[in-house]
Enzyme design. Sequence first.
Site, mmCIF file in Angstrom:
data_model
loop_
_atom_site.group_PDB
_atom_site.id
_atom_site.type_symbol
_atom_site.label_atom_id
_atom_site.label_comp_id
_atom_site.label_asym_id
_atom_site.label_seq_id
_atom_site.Cartn_x
_atom_site.Cartn_y
_atom_site.Cartn_z
ATOM 1 N N TYR A 1 0.841 -1.200 0.000
ATOM 2 C CA TYR A 1 0.000 0.000 0.000
ATOM 3 C C TYR A 1 0.875 1.249 0.000
ATOM 4 O O TYR A 1 0.598 2.224 -0.713
ATOM 5 C CB TYR A 1 -0.916 0.005 1.232
ATOM 6 C CG TYR A 1 -1.696 1.278 1.412
ATOM 7 C CD1 TYR A 1 -2.832 1.529 0.650
ATOM 8 C CD2 TYR A 1 -1.298 2.240 2.342
ATOM 9 C CE1 TYR A 1 -3.558 2.715 0.807
ATOM 10 C CE2 TYR A 1 -2.005 3.415 2.504
ATOM 11 C CZ TYR A 1 -3.130 3.645 1.745
ATOM 12 O OH TYR A 1 -3.840 4.823 1.899
ATOM 13 N N SER B 1 -4.463 11.868 8.820
ATOM 14 C CA SER B 1 -5.403 11.608 7.734
ATOM 15 C C SER B 1 -6.793 11.266 8.257
ATOM 16 O O SER B 1 -6.944 10.672 9.334
ATOM 17 C CB SER B 1 -4.886 10.437 6.890
ATOM 18 O OG SER B 1 -5.862 9.997 5.963
ATOM 19 N N GLN C 1 -6.149 16.340 8.067
ATOM 20 C CA GLN C 1 -6.452 16.269 6.629
ATOM 21 C C GLN C 1 -7.869 15.771 6.429
ATOM 22 O O GLN C 1 -8.268 14.746 6.985
ATOM 23 C CB GLN C 1 -5.459 15.339 5.932
ATOM 24 C CG GLN C 1 -5.747 15.089 4.469
ATOM 25 C CD GLN C 1 -6.627 13.850 4.252
ATOM 26 O OE1 GLN C 1 -6.637 12.932 5.078
ATOM 27 N NE2 GLN C 1 -7.366 13.839 3.163
ATOM 28 N N TYR D 1 -10.904 14.451 3.907
ATOM 29 C CA TYR D 1 -11.483 13.986 2.650
ATOM 30 C C TYR D 1 -12.939 14.420 2.656
ATOM 31 O O TYR D 1 -13.653 14.230 3.645
ATOM 32 C CB TYR D 1 -11.408 12.461 2.536
ATOM 33 C CG TYR D 1 -10.051 11.935 2.137
ATOM 34 C CD1 TYR D 1 -9.383 12.424 1.022
ATOM 35 C CD2 TYR D 1 -9.436 10.920 2.872
ATOM 36 C CE1 TYR D 1 -8.137 11.932 0.657
ATOM 37 C CE2 TYR D 1 -8.195 10.420 2.517
ATOM 38 C CZ TYR D 1 -7.551 10.936 1.407
ATOM 39 O OH TYR D 1 -6.326 10.459 1.042
ATOM 40 N N THR E 1 -7.713 17.698 0.881
ATOM 41 C CA THR E 1 -7.180 16.942 -0.245
ATOM 42 C C THR E 1 -8.124 17.083 -1.429
ATOM 43 O O THR E 1 -9.287 16.700 -1.362
ATOM 44 C CB THR E 1 -6.986 15.466 0.121
ATOM 45 O OG1 THR E 1 -5.970 15.375 1.122
ATOM 46 C CG2 THR E 1 -6.551 14.650 -1.089
ATOM 47 N N ARG F 1 -5.302 1.095 -7.977
ATOM 48 C CA ARG F 1 -4.008 0.662 -7.463
ATOM 49 C C ARG F 1 -3.985 -0.862 -7.474
ATOM 50 O O ARG F 1 -4.607 -1.518 -6.635
ATOM 51 C CB ARG F 1 -3.802 1.235 -6.062
ATOM 52 C CG ARG F 1 -3.930 2.763 -6.052
ATOM 53 C CD ARG F 1 -4.253 3.329 -4.700
ATOM 54 N NE ARG F 1 -4.552 4.773 -4.789
ATOM 55 C CZ ARG F 1 -4.939 5.510 -3.764
ATOM 56 N NH1 ARG F 1 -5.077 4.949 -2.564
ATOM 57 N NH2 ARG F 1 -5.190 6.795 -3.923
ATOM 58 N N LYS G 1 -4.257 20.484 -0.837
ATOM 59 C CA LYS G 1 -3.256 19.506 -1.276
ATOM 60 C C LYS G 1 -3.723 18.805 -2.557
ATOM 61 O O LYS G 1 -4.868 18.368 -2.644
ATOM 62 C CB LYS G 1 -3.019 18.467 -0.182
ATOM 63 C CG LYS G 1 -1.968 17.419 -0.488
ATOM 64 C CD LYS G 1 -1.738 16.550 0.750
ATOM 65 C CE LYS G 1 -0.698 15.467 0.483
ATOM 66 N NZ LYS G 1 -1.214 14.402 -0.398
ATOM 67 N N HIS H 1 -0.384 13.012 -5.285
ATOM 68 C CA HIS H 1 -0.816 11.961 -4.371
ATOM 69 C C HIS H 1 0.179 10.790 -4.362
ATOM 70 O O HIS H 1 -0.203 9.620 -4.264
ATOM 71 C CB HIS H 1 -2.217 11.456 -4.730
ATOM 72 C CG HIS H 1 -3.051 11.095 -3.537
ATOM 73 N ND1 HIS H 1 -3.970 11.953 -2.992
ATOM 74 C CD2 HIS H 1 -3.104 9.976 -2.785
ATOM 75 C CE1 HIS H 1 -4.571 11.361 -1.964
ATOM 76 N NE2 HIS H 1 -4.060 10.163 -1.813
ATOM 77 N N ARG I 1 -0.353 7.973 -6.890
ATOM 78 C CA ARG I 1 -1.401 6.990 -6.573
ATOM 79 C C ARG I 1 -2.751 7.337 -7.193
ATOM 80 O O ARG I 1 -3.720 6.620 -6.987
ATOM 81 C CB ARG I 1 -1.545 6.859 -5.052
ATOM 82 C CG ARG I 1 -0.297 6.299 -4.398
ATOM 83 C CD ARG I 1 -0.375 6.339 -2.881
ATOM 84 N NE ARG I 1 -1.480 5.577 -2.347
ATOM 85 C CZ ARG I 1 -1.509 4.252 -2.249
ATOM 86 N NH1 ARG I 1 -0.493 3.537 -2.694
ATOM 87 N NH2 ARG I 1 -2.546 3.636 -1.719
#
Length: 403
Positions: free
Chosen positions: A28, A110, A131, A133, A159, A168, A255, A279, A282
């Site tokens: 990861y 995060s 951070q 989301y 973000t 991924r 970001k 990122h 990613r």
Amino acid sequence: MANLDKITEIEDLRRIAERKVPRMFYDYVDSGSWTQTTYRNNETDFDRIKLRQRVLVDMEGRSLSTTMAGEDVHMPVAIAPTGFTGMMWADGEIHAARAAEKFGVPFSLSTMSICSIEDVAENTEKPFWFQLYVMRDKEFMENLIKRAKAANCSALILTADLQVLGQRHKDIKNGLSAPPKPTIKNILNLMTKPQWCMNMLGTKRHSFGNIVGHAKGVGDLSSLSSWTAEQFDPGLSWDDVARIKDLWGGKIIIKGVMEPEDAIMAAKSGADAMVVSNHGGRQLDGAPSSIAAISDVVEAVKAESSDTEIWLDSGIRSGQDVLKAISLGAKGTMIGRSFLYGLGAHGEDGVRKALEIIYKELDITMAFCGHTDINTVTDDILIKGSYEYLKSGRPMLEPIRWG
């Protein structure tokens, strides 16, 4: 405390982490999306930028101290927000935050952390960054902001480049989950990671602490995966940035900026800082490296006469990388994989070691380039042409053609 004297570079920490951390969590960290081209270029493009060595310059009294978003920092480096951090090492976010606090650099937590906002706040003394989301569940998102305020977080990182999730491949093949599903493959792999297993047995924190028990319909692990798959908001826009800024009421960092047009919008939104970041390779595979993108962003923001700081994230594995970013106009940088390798290798001590390595490399390289204060570094330290070739995508040297 482990003896880390023989560890001299981030690559040493990476190799140790690869041995100690279960495969799905190591993969990861150590992979990108699709073909991983952007992920690889994030590192290799730094190497293509060459430095000018100066001599007979007074190198005494060097200083790497500066500020990022108005906060004093021991060097222009902050720990980036990373998901699954507590799966690299038990209570990993707490250990990383403590290491950053002792070293004098900012720590970012995060949304997708294993330890919750409250966990980190209870186990540290200085404010950290949170951070965010943006989720479809607006009530949950607003509660996250309120929780970050209650924890005295000093900045909010929004973000902007994860409205949809990049594919991924390794994560899909490994069946990434926290904690790992008890499949035969996972059990066999865990049997080769005894220290990791013992550490995990000693903590109650095994899933996403900011989400489980806080989001509607997510009371346990069985409902978490379906919730997260549905929650990232593809409708996120600059209008949302203004609303989030009003809700937060404090310093905000955007970001995921890679293009001048978006940089101008970020500056106009009133962001205190923006992070040039793909990122970590990613998300959009095929995007340029962050270091290749930064100068155009710097020029665009400068043309707007904006005070918004520009930082760089993605690909930093050394103090030299930090110096190159600063020389091209970055006010600060963020590290993700570099600290995660340290965490996976030796917990809090490993994060401290990663920061020490970057600090020493940055300090010595700055001196070799003729500067004693990080705040005076400009692109005069670069070999002219090496960065321009990088931006053009052409090789630095044309092949020799014989007769």
